[in-house]
Design a protein around this motif. Structure first.
Motif, PDB file in Angstrom:
ATOM      1  N   ILE A   1       0.809  -1.031  -0.024  1.00  0.00           N
ATOM      2  CA  ILE A   1       0.042   0.113   0.184  1.00  0.00           C
ATOM      3  C   ILE A   1       0.703   1.272   0.178  1.00  0.00           C
ATOM      4  O   ILE A   1       1.751   1.380   1.060  1.00  0.00           O
ATOM      5  N   VAL A   2       0.724   2.007  -1.052  1.00  0.00           N
ATOM      6  CA  VAL A   2       1.260   3.393  -0.963  1.00  0.00           C
ATOM      7  C   VAL A   2       0.422   4.547  -0.700  1.00  0.00           C
ATOM      8  O   VAL A   2      -0.602   4.542  -1.186  1.00  0.00           O
TER       9      VAL A   2
ATOM     10  N   GLY B   1       2.993  -8.523   3.530  1.00  0.00           N
ATOM     11  CA  GLY B   1       2.754  -7.007   2.964  1.00  0.00           C
ATOM     12  C   GLY B   1       3.396  -5.815   3.544  1.00  0.00           C
ATOM     13  O   GLY B   1       3.850  -5.919   4.805  1.00  0.00           O
ATOM     14  N   ASN B   2       3.601  -4.713   2.903  1.00  0.00           N
ATOM     15  CA  ASN B   2       3.946  -3.589   3.311  1.00  0.00           C
ATOM     16  C   ASN B   2       3.279  -2.333   3.220  1.00  0.00           C
ATOM     17  O   ASN B   2       2.386  -2.479   2.240  1.00  0.00           O
ATOM     18  N   LEU B   3       3.444  -1.300   3.977  1.00  0.00           N
ATOM     19  CA  LEU B   3       2.551  -0.101   3.699  1.00  0.00           C
ATOM     20  C   LEU B   3       3.558   1.197   3.893  1.00  0.00           C
ATOM     21  O   LEU B   3       4.500   1.014   4.928  1.00  0.00           O
ATOM     22  N   VAL B   4       3.529   2.185   3.018  1.00  0.00           N
ATOM     23  CA  VAL B   4       4.497   3.388   3.292  1.00  0.00           C
ATOM     24  C   VAL B   4       3.347   4.412   3.078  1.00  0.00           C
ATOM     25  O   VAL B   4       2.307   4.701   2.652  1.00  0.00           O
TER      26      VAL B   4
ATOM     27  N   LEU C   1       0.834  -2.053  13.178  1.00  0.00           N
ATOM     28  CA  LEU C   1       1.890  -2.576  12.185  1.00  0.00           C
ATOM     29  C   LEU C   1       3.346  -2.413  12.635  1.00  0.00           C
ATOM     30  O   LEU C   1       3.334  -1.718  13.748  1.00  0.00           O
ATOM     31  N   ASN C   2       4.299  -2.764  12.207  1.00  0.00           N
ATOM     32  CA  ASN C   2       5.558  -2.970  12.646  1.00  0.00           C
ATOM     33  C   ASN C   2       6.420  -1.868  12.031  1.00  0.00           C
ATOM     34  O   ASN C   2       6.131  -1.832  10.607  1.00  0.00           O
ATOM     35  N   LEU C   3       7.187  -1.146  12.429  1.00  0.00           N
ATOM     36  CA  LEU C   3       7.754   0.062  11.920  1.00  0.00           C
ATOM     37  C   LEU C   3       9.154  -0.766  11.336  1.00  0.00           C
ATOM     38  O   LEU C   3       9.807  -1.180  12.166  1.00  0.00           O
ATOM     39  N   VAL C   4       9.383  -0.655  10.054  1.00  0.00           N
ATOM     40  CA  VAL C   4      10.747  -1.104   9.543  1.00  0.00           C
ATOM     41  C   VAL C   4      11.762  -0.089   9.297  1.00  0.00           C
ATOM     42  O   VAL C   4      12.812  -0.311   9.782  1.00  0.00           O
TER      43      VAL C   4
ATOM     44  N   ALA D   1       5.287  -2.621   8.104  1.00  0.00           N
ATOM     45  CA  ALA D   1       5.078  -4.092   7.655  1.00  0.00           C
ATOM     46  C   ALA D   1       3.956  -4.753   8.705  1.00  0.00           C
ATOM     47  O   ALA D   1       3.874  -4.545   9.605  1.00  0.00           O
ATOM     48  N   LYS D   2       3.347  -5.455   8.181  1.00  0.00           N
ATOM     49  CA  LYS D   2       2.227  -6.365   8.833  1.00  0.00           C
ATOM     50  C   LYS D   2       2.927  -7.211   9.731  1.00  0.00           C
ATOM     51  O   LYS D   2       2.420  -7.462  10.937  1.00  0.00           O
ATOM     52  N   THR D   3       3.867  -8.143   9.364  1.00  0.00           N
ATOM     53  CA  THR D   3       4.630  -9.129  10.051  1.00  0.00           C
ATOM     54  C   THR D   3       6.096  -8.923   9.881  1.00  0.00           C
ATOM     55  O   THR D   3       6.418  -8.253   9.186  1.00  0.00           O
ATOM     56  N   ASP D   4       6.698  -9.883  10.676  1.00  0.00           N
ATOM     57  CA  ASP D   4       8.324  -9.996  10.454  1.00  0.00           C
ATOM     58  C   ASP D   4       8.567 -10.721   9.360  1.00  0.00           C
ATOM     59  O   ASP D   4       9.733 -10.836   9.140  1.00  0.00           O
TER      60      ASP D   4
END
Length: 322
Positions: A62-63, A100-103, A132-135, A163-166
Motif C-alpha cells: 500500500i502506497v 505485505g508492506n505499507l508506506v 503494524l511494525n515500523l521497519v 510491515a504487517k509481520t516480521d
C-alpha cells in the motif's frame, strides 16, 4: 560508541543465511513468477469504500500519501481526523498479506493554524493500536523547494515504512546503486568482500536524494503534490514482487499505477477527486517512446469491473496465483 549493528542478531542472521546460500523466511511465503499481463484500475472513490470491498490479505503493498487535515480542500477537512485515520489504517492492515508492506508519505512542520492531523499523529496511532511494525524511516531529500523566512527551508519529506509481520517482503537487490568505477575496483581487491556483492552495488540507505518535480518537469500531469516516478519506482520494486497487487487509495496523480504497469505488478489507484482518471491518462500519454516497446503488457478495468481485479483472486496475496 561501538557500532550496534555489529551485535544486531538480525544482521548476523542474514549474513549467516547468505553465506549458507539460503534466503529469509519472507521469501518462502511467495513464489514470484513472470507475469504475462498486469491488470490495473483507476477511478474515483472514497478510501474506506475501496478498503472494505477488498478481501483479507489480498494486497502486497500500500502506497499512502494521505491528507493531513490542513483544510486545503473539502477532502482535507475532518472533524475527527484520528478517528477517520484509524478506520482506514485498521482496514489497511486487514487487506495486507502477511508479507505485505505499507508506506506513508508526510512532512513534519508547524501547523498551529491547521487541524488535528499530521504524520506524527498517524504514526502515533499505528503504534498505540499496535497495527503494524515500523521497519524504516526513509528521508526523501531534494535540492529544490520553496524558500522560507520564519524557519529553515524544507528540503526533505519523510516516508514511514511499516510491515504487517516480521515476514515482510524486501528485495534489496532490485534497488541497489552501482559503485563508481574507482570504488568498485578498490572493493574488488578487498579480500574481505565478496565479488558478487560488490558487483550488485550498494544499499541506497534510508536517505534518498531524488529531486522533486519542478513546474516544468516532463512528468508533470497537473496534480499539485505529484510524486516523482523515481521515488515510487524504488518503493514498488523493493517492497512488492512481479504479479503482486499494489494499492493506492489516496492516489492523487495515480503515479503508483503508472509505475506498477511498468514493473509488472497489478494495481488499484483510487481518489475522491474524479480528476485521478484524467491524471492517469496523462501519465500514459507521457510515457517515453523509448520505454514503450519494453514495458510489460497490461490491461485496464473500469470501475464497474472492479471485482474482476486479481485482488479478488483466491490467492491474491501470493504470486503463485494459479
Amino acid at each position: 560508541m561501538a557500532n550496534r549493528s555489529h551485535r544486531n542478531r538480525g544482521h548476523i542472521g542474514m549474513n549467516a543465511l547468505r553465506k549458507a546460500g539460503r534466503s529469509h523466511q519472507s521469501l518462502h511465503a511467495i513464489a514470484p513468477r513472470t507475469l504475462e499481463t498486469s491488470v490495473h484500475t483507476v477511478f474515483s472513490a472514497d478510501c474506506l469504500e475501496i478498503l472494505r470491498a477488498l478481501p483479507d490479505a489480498s494486497i502486497q503493498l500500500i502506497v499512502c500519501d494521505p491528507p493531513y487535515n490542513i483544510q486545503m480542500a473539502d477532502w482535507d477537512a475532518h472533524a475527527d481526523y484520528l478517528g477517520w485515520a484509524a478506520d482506514w489504517l485498521t482496514e489497511a492492515r486487514r487487506v495486507l498479506s502477511d508479507t505485505g508492506n505499507l508506506v506513508i508519505f508526510g512532512g513534519l512542520q508547524f501547523q498551529g493554524e491547521a487541524g488535528s492531523g499530521d504524520l506524527l499523529s498517524l504514526v502515533s496511532e499505528v503504534r498505540r493500536r499496535r497495527l503494524l511494525n515500523l521497519v524504516n524511516l526513509i528521508i526523501w531529500a531534494y535540492p529544490n523547494g520553496m524558500s522560507a523566512h520564519r524557519f529553515f527551508a524544507n528540503r526533505h519529506e519523510e516516508i514511514f515504512w511499516f510491515a504487517k509481520t516480521d515476514k515482510y517482503y524486501f528485495d534489496l537487490d532490485s534497488v541497489r546503486e552501482p559503485f563508481d568505477e574507482k570504488t568498485r575496483k578498490a572493493y574488488l581487491k578487498d579480500k574481505r568482500l565478496r565479488a558478487e556483492s560488490v558487483e550488485k552495488g550498494r544499499n541506497p540507505t534510508n536517505v534518498w536524494r531524488i529531486p522533486r518535480l519542478n513546474g516544468n518537469a516532463k512528468e508533470r500531469v497537473g496534480h499539485p503534490t505529484q510524486k516523482p516516478i523515481a521515488v515510487i519506482e524504488r518503493l514498488v520494486a523493493s517492497l512488492s514482487y512481479e504479479g503482486s497487487v499494489v494499492l493506492d487509495f489516496f492516489a492523487g496523480s495515480a503515479v503508483t499505477s503508472r509505475v506498477a504497469a511498468a514493473l509488472a505488478r497489478h494495481s488499484i489507484s483510487t481518489d475522491r477527486d474524479p480528476s485521478v482518471v484524467e491524471y492517469f491518462a496523462r501519465h500514459m500519454a507521457n510515457w517515453p517512446d523509448a520505454d514503450r516497446s519494453r514495458r510489460a503488457p497490461f490491461r485496464m478495468l473500469e470501475k464497474a469491473e472492479f471485482r474482476n481485479h486479481p485482488a479478488f483472486s483466491e490467492n491474491a496475496g501470493r504470486a503463485a496465483a494459479e
